[in-house]
Scaffold this motif. Sequence first.
Motif, PDB file in Angstrom:
ATOM      1  N   ALA A   1       0.889  -1.166   0.000  1.00 39.27           N
ATOM      2  CA  ALA A   1       0.000   0.000   0.000  1.00 39.27           C
ATOM      3  C   ALA A   1       0.928   1.217   0.000  1.00 39.27           C
ATOM      4  CB  ALA A   1      -0.910  -0.006   1.229  1.00 39.27           C
ATOM      5  N   PRO A   2       0.432   2.398  -0.362  1.00 44.28           N
ATOM      6  CA  PRO A   2       1.302   3.577  -0.334  1.00 44.28           C
ATOM      7  C   PRO A   2       1.934   3.772   1.043  1.00 44.28           C
ATOM      8  CG  PRO A   2      -0.740   4.081  -1.479  1.00 44.28           C
ATOM      9  CD  PRO A   2      -0.912   2.717  -0.856  1.00 44.28           C
ATOM     10  N   GLY A   3       3.258   3.805   1.090  1.00 38.16           N
ATOM     11  CA  GLY A   3       3.981   4.016   2.338  1.00 38.16           C
ATOM     12  C   GLY A   3       4.088   2.791   3.229  1.00 38.16           C
ATOM     13  N   VAL A   4       3.668   1.622   2.737  1.00 32.60           N
ATOM     14  CA  VAL A   4       3.731   0.383   3.533  1.00 32.60           C
ATOM     15  C   VAL A   4       4.676  -0.576   2.811  1.00 32.60           C
ATOM     16  CG1 VAL A   4       2.432  -1.522   4.563  1.00 32.60           C
ATOM     17  CG2 VAL A   4       1.360   0.736   4.330  1.00 32.60           C
ATOM     18  N   HIS A   5       5.864  -0.745   3.384  1.00 30.70           N
ATOM     19  CA  HIS A   5       6.948  -1.504   2.753  1.00 30.70           C
ATOM     20  C   HIS A   5       7.215  -2.758   3.577  1.00 30.70           C
ATOM     21  CE1 HIS A   5       7.455   2.499   1.026  1.00 30.70           C
ATOM     22  NE2 HIS A   5       7.618   2.953   2.263  1.00 30.70           N
ATOM     23  N   THR A   6       7.043  -3.918   2.976  1.00 29.74           N
ATOM     24  CA  THR A   6       7.175  -5.154   3.740  1.00 29.74           C
ATOM     25  C   THR A   6       8.183  -6.099   3.108  1.00 29.74           C
ATOM     26  OG1 THR A   6       5.930  -6.932   4.809  1.00 29.74           O
ATOM     27  CG2 THR A   6       5.252  -6.335   2.591  1.00 29.74           C
ATOM     28  N   ARG A   7       8.785  -6.900   3.963  1.00 27.98           N
ATOM     29  CA  ARG A   7       9.702  -7.957   3.539  1.00 27.98           C
ATOM     30  C   ARG A   7       9.173  -9.253   4.133  1.00 27.98           C
ATOM     31  NH1 ARG A   7      15.385  -5.547   2.534  1.00 27.98           N
ATOM     32  NH2 ARG A   7      14.951  -3.338   2.573  1.00 27.98           N
ATOM     33  N   PHE A   8       8.913 -10.238   3.278  1.00 30.93           N
ATOM     34  CA  PHE A   8       8.291 -11.492   3.684  1.00 30.93           C
ATOM     35  C   PHE A   8       9.321 -12.598   3.856  1.00 30.93           C
ATOM     36  CE2 PHE A   8       5.123  -9.343   0.982  1.00 30.93           C
ATOM     37  CZ  PHE A   8       4.044  -9.296   1.850  1.00 30.93           C
ATOM     38  N   VAL A   9       9.201 -13.342   4.948  1.00 31.87           N
ATOM     39  CA  VAL A   9       9.921 -14.600   5.129  1.00 31.87           C
ATOM     40  C   VAL A   9       8.840 -15.668   5.141  1.00 31.87           C
ATOM     41  CG1 VAL A   9      11.402 -15.984   6.618  1.00 31.87           C
ATOM     42  CG2 VAL A   9      11.745 -13.501   6.481  1.00 31.87           C
ATOM     43  N   VAL A  10       8.879 -16.566   4.162  1.00 26.47           N
ATOM     44  CA  VAL A  10       7.790 -17.514   3.980  1.00 26.47           C
ATOM     45  C   VAL A  10       8.267 -18.930   4.266  1.00 26.47           C
ATOM     46  CG1 VAL A  10       6.098 -18.401   2.340  1.00 26.47           C
ATOM     47  CG2 VAL A  10       6.793 -16.007   2.230  1.00 26.47           C
ATOM     48  N   GLY A  11       7.604 -19.579   5.224  1.00 25.31           N
ATOM     49  CA  GLY A  11       7.853 -20.981   5.519  1.00 25.31           C
ATOM     50  C   GLY A  11       6.709 -21.823   4.987  1.00 25.31           C
TER      51      GLY A  11
ATOM     52  N   THR B   1       4.439 -23.360   6.909  1.00 25.74           N
ATOM     53  CA  THR B   1       3.230 -23.238   7.721  1.00 25.74           C
ATOM     54  C   THR B   1       3.068 -21.887   8.397  1.00 25.74           C
ATOM     55  OG1 THR B   1       4.351 -24.169   9.651  1.00 25.74           O
ATOM     56  CG2 THR B   1       3.167 -25.713   8.216  1.00 25.74           C
ATOM     57  N   VAL B   2       4.000 -20.985   8.184  1.00 26.33           N
ATOM     58  CA  VAL B   2       3.904 -19.664   8.804  1.00 26.33           C
ATOM     59  C   VAL B   2       4.639 -18.659   7.932  1.00 26.33           C
ATOM     60  CG1 VAL B   2       5.970 -19.884  10.248  1.00 26.33           C
ATOM     61  CG2 VAL B   2       4.091 -18.445  11.015  1.00 26.33           C
ATOM     62  N   MET B   3       4.188 -17.404   7.993  1.00 27.08           N
ATOM     63  CA  MET B   3       4.843 -16.328   7.266  1.00 27.08           C
ATOM     64  C   MET B   3       5.157 -15.227   8.262  1.00 27.08           C
ATOM     65  SD  MET B   3       3.649 -14.337   3.829  1.00 27.08           S
ATOM     66  CE  MET B   3       2.416 -13.242   4.470  1.00 27.08           C
ATOM     67  N   LEU B   4       6.361 -14.664   8.173  1.00 28.89           N
ATOM     68  CA  LEU B   4       6.800 -13.597   9.068  1.00 28.89           C
ATOM     69  C   LEU B   4       7.138 -12.393   8.197  1.00 28.89           C
ATOM     70  CD1 LEU B   4       7.608 -12.998  12.059  1.00 28.89           C
ATOM     71  CD2 LEU B   4       9.935 -13.601  11.387  1.00 28.89           C
ATOM     72  N   ASN B   5       6.632 -11.227   8.575  1.00 22.60           N
ATOM     73  CA  ASN B   5       6.869 -10.003   7.815  1.00 22.60           C
ATOM     74  C   ASN B   5       7.498  -8.951   8.708  1.00 22.60           C
ATOM     75  OD1 ASN B   5       5.189 -11.260   5.889  1.00 22.60           O
ATOM     76  ND2 ASN B   5       3.394 -10.260   6.736  1.00 22.60           N
ATOM     77  N   ARG B   6       8.424  -8.209   8.137  1.00 28.17           N
ATOM     78  CA  ARG B   6       8.871  -6.976   8.780  1.00 28.17           C
ATOM     79  C   ARG B   6       8.328  -5.852   7.921  1.00 28.17           C
ATOM     80  NH1 ARG B   6      15.079  -5.374   9.312  1.00 28.17           N
ATOM     81  NH2 ARG B   6      14.746  -4.856   7.138  1.00 28.17           N
ATOM     82  N   VAL B   7       7.572  -4.957   8.524  1.00 22.21           N
ATOM     83  CA  VAL B   7       6.893  -3.914   7.757  1.00 22.21           C
ATOM     84  C   VAL B   7       7.349  -2.545   8.249  1.00 22.21           C
ATOM     85  CG1 VAL B   7       4.676  -3.024   6.961  1.00 22.21           C
ATOM     86  CG2 VAL B   7       4.889  -5.451   7.569  1.00 22.21           C
ATOM     87  N   LEU B   8       7.759  -1.711   7.306  1.00 21.48           N
ATOM     88  CA  LEU B   8       8.087  -0.316   7.586  1.00 21.48           C
ATOM     89  C   LEU B   8       6.927   0.535   7.088  1.00 21.48           C
ATOM     90  CD1 LEU B   8       9.890   2.120   8.301  1.00 21.48           C
ATOM     91  CD2 LEU B   8      10.897   1.899   6.015  1.00 21.48           C
ATOM     92  N   PHE B   9       6.311   1.282   8.008  1.00 20.19           N
ATOM     93  CA  PHE B   9       5.229   2.191   7.658  1.00 20.19           C
ATOM     94  C   PHE B   9       5.779   3.609   7.662  1.00 20.19           C
ATOM     95  CE2 PHE B   9       2.978  -1.430   9.360  1.00 20.19           C
ATOM     96  CZ  PHE B   9       1.751  -1.462   8.705  1.00 20.19           C
TER      97      PHE B   9
ATOM     98  N   GLU C   1       5.203  -9.047  11.850  1.00 21.58           N
ATOM     99  CA  GLU C   1       3.873  -9.638  11.725  1.00 21.58           C
ATOM    100  C   GLU C   1       3.992 -11.107  11.357  1.00 21.58           C
ATOM    101  OE1 GLU C   1       1.675  -7.227   8.963  1.00 21.58           O
ATOM    102  OE2 GLU C   1       2.118  -5.385  10.065  1.00 21.58           O
ATOM    103  N   THR C   2       3.193 -11.931  12.018  1.00 17.55           N
ATOM    104  CA  THR C   2       3.176 -13.360  11.770  1.00 17.55           C
ATOM    105  C   THR C   2       1.787 -13.765  11.308  1.00 17.55           C
ATOM    106  OG1 THR C   2       4.780 -13.672  13.550  1.00 17.55           O
ATOM    107  CG2 THR C   2       3.608 -15.623  12.792  1.00 17.55           C
TER     108      THR C   2
END
Length: 144
Positions: A42-52, A54-62, A123-124
């Motif tokens: 989304a505008p101004g929402v920058h995320t990096r996904f780590v995908v397993g 059974t679970v996904m972990l995100n680091r998000v910079l707003f 975020e998980t």
Amino acid sequence: MKVRIGVVTLPLLMTLAAAFAQITQPEISVQSYDDLPVNDIAPGVHTRFVVGDTVMLNRVLFDEGAMSPLHNHSEEQIVTLISGRMRVASGEQEYILEPGDVVVFPAYVLHQLEALEESVTIETLGAGGHIWRGDTVRSITAGE
């Protein structure tokens, strides 16, 4: 003491041994957020996904003032505010988050995050690679 292996027991043990011999031991993976691609969801929402699996972990910079769309998804989500200040809204509920606060969004509950200042979240989400397809996260945006 004598140990007897019956006629039925020995073939069963041999079958189990063969089955376990075919199982491949999973291997760990190590990644650095700095090496992962940035996805602007989304505008101004920058995320990096780590995908397993059974679970996904995100680091998000707003960026300050950035908002996630009002949305829901079939996966439960847990959001931890690492830095900054955020407003979280869900239905009639609204909270101001400070670093260290944790929010749990049950599946299908509409929610939205707004950065009151530049903020970072971890975020998980459950279901891992099942919810990550290409360059988008499967979600249901309000009104669609």
